[in-house]
Write a protein that holds these residues in place. Structure first.
Motif, short mmCIF file in Angstrom:
data_model
loop_
_atom_site.label_atom_id
_atom_site.label_comp_id
_atom_site.label_asym_id
_atom_site.label_seq_id
_atom_site.Cartn_x
_atom_site.Cartn_y
_atom_site.Cartn_z
N ARG A 26 0.94 2.75 -3.18
CA ARG A 26 2.10 2.61 -2.29
C ARG A 26 1.67 2.08 -0.93
N ASN A 27 0.56 2.57 -0.41
CA ASN A 27 0.13 2.13 0.92
C ASN A 27 -0.49 0.75 0.90
N ARG A 28 -1.04 0.33 -0.23
CA ARG A 28 -1.50 -1.06 -0.31
C ARG A 28 -0.32 -2.00 -0.10
N ARG A 29 0.84 -1.64 -0.64
CA ARG A 29 2.04 -2.46 -0.46
C ARG A 29 2.62 -2.27 0.94
N TRP A 30 2.71 -1.01 1.41
CA TRP A 30 3.28 -0.71 2.72
C TRP A 30 2.49 -1.37 3.85
N ALA A 31 1.19 -1.51 3.68
CA ALA A 31 0.32 -2.01 4.75
C ALA A 31 0.49 -3.50 5.02
N ARG A 32 1.12 -4.23 4.12
CA ARG A 32 1.28 -5.67 4.33
C ARG A 32 2.05 -5.93 5.63
N GLY A 33 1.46 -6.71 6.49
CA GLY A 33 2.09 -7.03 7.77
C GLY A 33 1.86 -5.98 8.83
N ARG A 34 1.11 -4.92 8.52
CA ARG A 34 0.80 -3.86 9.48
C ARG A 34 -0.72 -3.81 9.69
N ALA A 35 -1.14 -3.51 10.91
CA ALA A 35 -2.56 -3.46 11.23
C ALA A 35 -3.22 -2.32 10.46
N HIS A 36 -4.24 -2.66 9.67
CA HIS A 36 -4.89 -1.64 8.85
C HIS A 36 -6.25 -2.15 8.37
N VAL A 37 -7.04 -1.25 7.84
CA VAL A 37 -8.27 -1.60 7.13
C VAL A 37 -8.30 -0.77 5.85
N GLU A 38 -9.24 -1.12 4.97
CA GLU A 38 -9.44 -0.33 3.76
C GLU A 38 -10.85 0.27 3.79
N SER A 39 -10.97 1.49 3.30
CA SER A 39 -12.26 2.14 3.25
C SER A 39 -13.15 1.45 2.23
N TYR A 40 -14.42 1.82 2.20
CA TYR A 40 -15.36 1.21 1.30
C TYR A 40 -15.33 1.82 -0.10
N GLY A 41 -14.50 2.84 -0.29
CA GLY A 41 -14.45 3.50 -1.59
C GLY A 41 -13.73 2.67 -2.63
#
Length: 335
Positions: free
Chosen positions: A18-33
């Protein structure tokens, strides 16, 4: 423990999608996991992990904004932010504290009579987050660990993807002043600590930092010396322990303060609900038991403003009972 791990991992998987989709267009990063955890950052007065109106309300209250002071315990599992600002626990898409503040800081929620009735809240004061409980110890000192929220005479423990309510050595738990006055110790869930190792670091802050609190010095001073191993997160072979540490501690806090206590959890985590029922069953006094409550985020969602309901549905998959949930997406989005 295996069952709890499965429920927690399944919910993390869904929130990740859900957050992979929600994050589009919002400032974010992804962890290394693998799969990665989405972590958001603020930008132009907004924060991707928060409902806009709730974040604006938080920014307007310094006492609420101070919750952003808590550093993400496993920031090394994340890319360094370009701004140089260290990652905060409330930045994590898996944070139960962020969910709690999204709900109760949103305009109109604290004023809602329906919400107040559901939780049994009285008084006009706004919620306090990260309240220092001062649970009395037999030594005359206090355990000053935090309760997630205090609202009037209500104490709240918020849960989302945490693995459990933690385990503590029996000597540590029995050092609380009111332990035997409140609980029948024979009925509390017990485990035997059989592995001697440090708790491994994880990229989920809710499993390692504020939710996995080191036993405080005052508390350890009231227990036998061997309990000091708990301070370092070390389990001693064969040592007796109580499961549901956070629940037991917060019930004792409610008892000492004359408060009620509610656990708010996701309905997709029946393991957490069962753990809470086990602890409640060990409370001696009927008067104290009626002050103990449980509520799901889904039940609470039915009482919230429409815009906030839509946010909770898209980002968390939380909807009122009987309502349709928005599509999750699929695992290929992580490939």
């Amino acid at each position: 423990m295996v069952k709890s791990s499965w429920f927690a991992s399944e919910l993390r998987r869904e929130l990740g999608l859900r957050n992979r989709r929600w994050a589009r267009g919002r400032a974010h990063v992804e962890s290394y996991g693998n799969p990665p955890v989405i972590v958001y950052q603020s930008e132009s007065g907004r924060h991707g992990n928060f409902f806009d109106a709730a974040y604006a309300a938080i920014a307007a209250r310094p006492e609420w904004m101070r919750r952003f002071d808590k550093i993400h315990a496993q920031g090394r599992a994340l890319p360094k932010p370009e701004s140089g600002r260290k990652w905060r626990e409330l930045d994590s898409s898996m944070s139960s504290d962020a969910l709690l503040m999204n709900v109760f800081c949103a305009p109109g929620v604290a004023e809602s009579m329906a919400v107040r009735r559901a939780l049994g809240v009285d008084g006009e004061n706004p919620p306090t987050f990260g309240w220092k409980a001062r649970v009395p110890l037999s030594s005359g000192r206090f355990d000053r660990t935090e309760v997630d929220m205090r609202w009037g005479t209500l104490l709240v423990e918020a849960k989302l993807t945490e693995g459990d309510f933690q385990t503590r050595a029996a000597a540590v738990m029995e050092a609380y002043r009111d332990f035997d006055a409140v609980f029948d110790r024979e009925l509390l869930p017990r485990v035997e600590l059989v592995t001697k190792r440090r708790r491994e670091a994880t990229e989920f802050p809710e499993d390692y930092s504020q939710e996995f609190e080191d036993a405080r010095t005052d508390l350890l001073a009231s227990a036998r010396p061997s309990a000091a191993t708990a301070k370092a997160g070390i389990a001693t072979d064969g040592e007796s322990a109580y499961a549901g540490y956070q629940l037991i501690r917060n019930v004792l806090a409610a008892y000492a303060q004359g408060c009620s206590f509610c656990v708010i959890h996701d309905e997709r985590r029946p393991d957490l609900r069962e753990a809470w029922f086990e602890v409640m069953a060990a409370v001696k006094s009927a008067e104290m038991r009626v002050r103990l409550k449980v509520l799901t985020w889904q039940e609470l969602a039915a009482l919230l403003p429409k815009g906030l309901q839509e946010f909770l549905d898209l980002k968390y998959g939380i909807v009122a009972p009987g309502s349709a949930i928005s599509p999750v997406g699929n695992a290929t989005e992580f490939e």
